[in-house]
Design an enzyme around this catalytic site. Structure first.
Site, PDB file in Angstrom:
ATOM      1  N   GLN A 128       0.835  -1.201   0.000  1.00 59.11           N
ATOM      2  CA  GLN A 128       0.000   0.000   0.000  1.00 59.11           C
ATOM      3  C   GLN A 128       0.873   1.256   0.000  1.00 59.11           C
ATOM      4  OE1 GLN A 128      -2.439  -0.480   3.469  1.00 59.11           O
ATOM      5  NE2 GLN A 128      -3.945  -1.752   2.427  1.00 59.11           N
ATOM      6  N   CYS A 129       1.945   1.241  -0.788  1.00 63.18           N
ATOM      7  CA  CYS A 129       2.944   2.306  -0.687  1.00 63.18           C
ATOM      8  C   CYS A 129       2.379   3.676  -1.017  1.00 63.18           C
ATOM      9  CB  CYS A 129       4.134   2.001  -1.576  1.00 63.18           C
ATOM     10  SG  CYS A 129       3.703   1.799  -3.306  1.00 63.18           S
TER      11      CYS A 129
END
Length: 348
Positions: A128-129
């Site tokens: 989920q950068c």
């Protein structure tokens, strides 16, 4: 990450209650064979037997294990390893450590000015950068207390921007920032160079965050993989190499000669920005969701990585998972684009 992301965990289904007819029973010890030789009659012997111990809990049902979540084990191991390494350093201490470590990279014919806003760190759960980078940026934009990461994930899924936490569209990221953080969002197109370069640098000098998609190398630094390693970072700091430091509002670092900082609370004259053709004169301070620490990246290296995000990773295309990719693919969603964020009440 822009890389594939874990589907949200679902609560495990509780095992069915064990019917009474299936309750386990603990048999009493057998009576001795030679009862007449006992000192007490059989009735007394039976009365002295203690009650059976309580029944053990029913065995766990094996058919209802939580679903496997891709990447979660790896991210948990990473988090545990980082936590064992010690507490995350303060932002200013971390930046000072980084500059000391890389001081030999800086051109000796220039003086250096550091502009850097404090950013917290957050280690991503799975890939989920982009949402983690937005959360970090949000601490400079949202009201005190910030916006929880869970809220960003929820809104992104409800609006159809993501299936698993991935973000392949700078435009969608901008819409998410406006709705969830209540801030201004400007989508920058055409790359980080050329006429956009001074605009980006002035934005960071003013203390505002920049979200950048790029290809991530093994050490998290920018590389060129045609988008196959697409990742997100946030920058709220820049190190400028200049010929002369303005006389108003700057002080020299006591530990790093030749490095200057704007004096907090004092008006300072903006420096002249280095020319684009001047190599090694601009560095971005960036954070991303796989490390507690800042990283120092050559601006041109970031620019070049951002400008070649063209293809969807073949390994992702073959992994059988769902991704939200805009019409036109990675090239249309990420290539040569970045997101400039400002508080709602800020002027350009």
């Amino acid at each position: 990450m822009i890389s594939p992301c874990s589907p949200p965990l679902e609560p495990p289904v509780p095992p069915p209650e064990t019917p009474a007819s299936q309750a386990l029973s603990i048999p009493l010890p057998p009576l001795p064979l030679n009862l007449p030789e006992l000192a007490f009659p059989p009735s007394s012997f039976q009365a002295s037997v203690p009650p059976p111990p309580p029944l053990p809990p029913p065995p766990r049902t094996t058919g209802f294990a939580p679903p496997h979540v891709f990447g979660l084990e790896k991210s948990q191991l990473l988090k545990e390893a980082l936590e064992r390494a010690g507490p995350a350093p303060g932002s200013r201490e971390d930046v000072k450590r980084l500059l000391k470590l890389h001081k030999d990279r800086f051109r000796s014919d220039l003086q250096w000015i550091l502009f850097c806003a404090d950013l917290p760190s957050l280690i991503q759960e799975g890939p989920q950068c982009g949402l983690v980078a937005l959360w970090m940026a949000g601490t400079l934009l949202a009201p005190p207390g910030g916006t929880p990461l869970e809220r960003l994930v929820q809104v992104a899924m409800e609006r159809g921007y993501t299936a698993q936490g991935e973000m392949f569209s700078v435009a969608d990221m901008g819409r998410l920032a406006q709705e969830a953080l209540g801030c201004q969002a400007e989508v920058l197109c055409g790359g980080l160079g050329g006429p956009n370069r001074d605009h980006v640098l002035q934005h960071i000098v003013a203390g505002h965050p920049l979200l950048i998609p790029y290809d991530e190398d093994f050490n998290h630094e920018p590389c060129q993989r045609r988008g196959h390693k697409a990742h997100w970072a946030v920058s709220a700091g820049v190190l400028l190499g200049v010929q002369h430091v303005p006389s108003l509002g700057y002080s020299e670092d006591p530990e790093l000669p030749g490095l200057f900082h704007p004096v907090p609370g004092t008006p300072h004259q903006p420096p002249s920005l280095p020319e684009e053709g001047s190599p090694g004169a601009v560095y971005l301070l960036a954070k991303q969701g796989k490390s507690w620490h800042h990283q120092l990246w050559d601006y041109d290296q970031v620019r070049d990585s951002n400008l070649q995000l063209t293809d969807f990773s073949p390994s992702r295309a073959a992994d059988g998972r769902e991704y939200v990719v805009p019409a036109g693919g990675v090239r249309a969603g990420l290539c040569g684009q970045a997101l400039l964020l400002r508080p709602q009440d800020s002027s350009h």
